[in-house]
Scaffold this active site. Sequence first.
Site, mmCIF file in Angstrom:
data_model
loop_
_atom_site.group_PDB
_atom_site.id
_atom_site.type_symbol
_atom_site.label_atom_id
_atom_site.label_comp_id
_atom_site.label_asym_id
_atom_site.label_seq_id
_atom_site.Cartn_x
_atom_site.Cartn_y
_atom_site.Cartn_z
ATOM 1 N N VAL A 106 0.797 -1.240 0.000
ATOM 2 C CA VAL A 106 0.000 0.000 0.000
ATOM 3 C C VAL A 106 0.829 1.291 0.000
ATOM 4 C CG1 VAL A 106 -2.096 -0.956 1.007
ATOM 5 C CG2 VAL A 106 -0.300 -0.164 2.529
ATOM 6 N N LYS A 155 -18.592 -14.786 11.038
ATOM 7 C CA LYS A 155 -19.640 -15.298 10.128
ATOM 8 C C LYS A 155 -21.027 -15.194 10.732
ATOM 9 C CE LYS A 155 -17.198 -18.411 12.302
ATOM 10 N NZ LYS A 155 -15.867 -18.928 12.397
ATOM 11 N N GLU A 209 -13.876 -11.542 4.038
ATOM 12 C CA GLU A 209 -13.265 -12.714 3.390
ATOM 13 C C GLU A 209 -13.050 -13.854 4.385
ATOM 14 O OE1 GLU A 209 -12.120 -13.213 -0.089
ATOM 15 O OE2 GLU A 209 -12.355 -15.121 0.929
ATOM 16 N N ILE A 269 -8.836 -19.521 2.979
ATOM 17 C CA ILE A 269 -9.099 -19.752 1.543
ATOM 18 C C ILE A 269 -9.766 -18.524 0.935
ATOM 19 C CG2 ILE A 269 -10.273 -21.221 -0.143
ATOM 20 C CD1 ILE A 269 -10.617 -23.305 2.066
ATOM 21 N N GLY A 291 -7.319 -25.525 18.869
ATOM 22 C CA GLY A 291 -7.834 -24.160 18.634
ATOM 23 C C GLY A 291 -8.726 -24.042 17.408
ATOM 24 N N LYS A 328 -21.973 -20.075 7.040
ATOM 25 C CA LYS A 328 -21.072 -19.894 5.894
ATOM 26 C C LYS A 328 -21.791 -20.141 4.571
ATOM 27 C CE LYS A 328 -17.046 -21.001 8.712
ATOM 28 N NZ LYS A 328 -16.253 -22.107 9.284
HETATM 29 N N1 HSE Z 1 -14.822 -23.339 14.121
HETATM 30 C C1 HSE Z 1 -14.639 -22.981 12.765
HETATM 31 C C2 HSE Z 1 -14.239 -24.220 11.988
HETATM 32 C C3 HSE Z 1 -13.575 -21.942 12.680
HETATM 33 O O1 HSE Z 1 -13.918 -25.220 12.623
HETATM 34 O O2 HSE Z 1 -14.258 -24.221 10.768
HETATM 35 C C4 HSE Z 1 -13.446 -21.294 11.354
HETATM 36 O O3 HSE Z 1 -14.620 -20.672 10.950
#
Ligand code: HSE
Length: 415
Positions: free
Chosen positions: A31, A100, A124, A131, A182, A200
Amino acid sequence: MIPVAIMGHGVVGSGVAEIIATHKQKLFAAVGEEVYIKHILDLREFPDSPFADRFTKNFEDISNDIEVRIVVETMGGLHPSYEYVKDCLSKGKSVVTSNKELVAAYGAELLAIASEQNANFLFEASVGGGIPIIRPMNQCLVANNVSEIAGILNGTTNFILTKMIRENMSFEKALKLAQELGYAERNPAADVEGHDACRKICILASLAFGKHIYPDAVRTEGITGITLEDVEYASIWGGVIKLIGSVKKIDKDTIDIIVAPMFVPLNSQLANIDDVFNGIMVRGDCTGDVVFYGRGAGKLPTASAVVADMIDCVKHLKSRKYLFWADSDNSSVLPAEKSVTAMFVRGVANNRIDAYYKAKDAFGDIHILHKASAPENEFAFIVEPMAIEDIDATLARLEEKEGIQVISKIRIGDL
Ligand code: HSE
């Protein structure tokens, strides 16, 4: 210098701060100015953080700072994220989010405010983690009429199913491992009951078809009922079980949208997407099938998508990127029971052979699946494609009149 604020210093938010710090030169080159973290909003204390002097517990510090024109929201959840994001957009700040739940619930409204304010609202990272999918759909595939999107949209459940398929691991043990790594949401029910994947696919459907599709209009089934027996039957059939989010255009006014575990044939590109990886197939009328693959969860993959949006906001501080869908009343969603699919059915009966004859009489053609180790009274077969309501009614009749008991029903993915 471009001052930015980050709301939320959890897994993704701390990843965003880390990438801004470690990729300073790279971002400068993109940028032509330094991106500088001016505020980080979090209620917790981070005395050892390299950004310790930037933390605030007060949203007004961000909201009222006229120097800050780009705000990242990585708090998750609906409240106060919605109120904070709305406030920032209403003041003409651009907002980037990985949330989301927020986009699926309030996307149409927040996009409209961004448009009124000539600001950007980009997300995104809300689908597919690292992705690229929103931007390719909104830009690179924009010349296409999309007829179908189908994907493995949740890393946690894909990780769990992969462990069940490949290592015969129990559901509970695999979920615990996903949480330790995680991947899982704060509340793992959002993952394992399919709500995360539902949000999603709603975002992708809204983007593809131009109307907001709300999650409560979408039939959503998770993987909590999937057993190692079902996994074995899928393998005998020639496939694997995956949690699929899918939307198909039925006619100009109707879409068939669902989240459910499905048998996926081994020759499908989605069958070999394992572990925490996500895969999304988009069918365009010009391109044919385009498949996106990569890490759908995790700190740095998701943060990289957030930072990319942030950079896009920096590049578009004076102009708006066109990203929009209209609000809707969900009337374009086909009632779930009208959806047509083939179905795997497993159950028990006093006489397995008799159960097969009765099922064949009731359904017409069925495809019997033999499992050598199955108990004497267990049956399993595949029903040819028909409306869910007809499958359910026929199975209910068989249960009532023929003394069979259905244990599992899993859709066969046409993928
Ligand atoms: N908990 C979500 C997953 C994290 O496992 O896909 C990413 O949106």
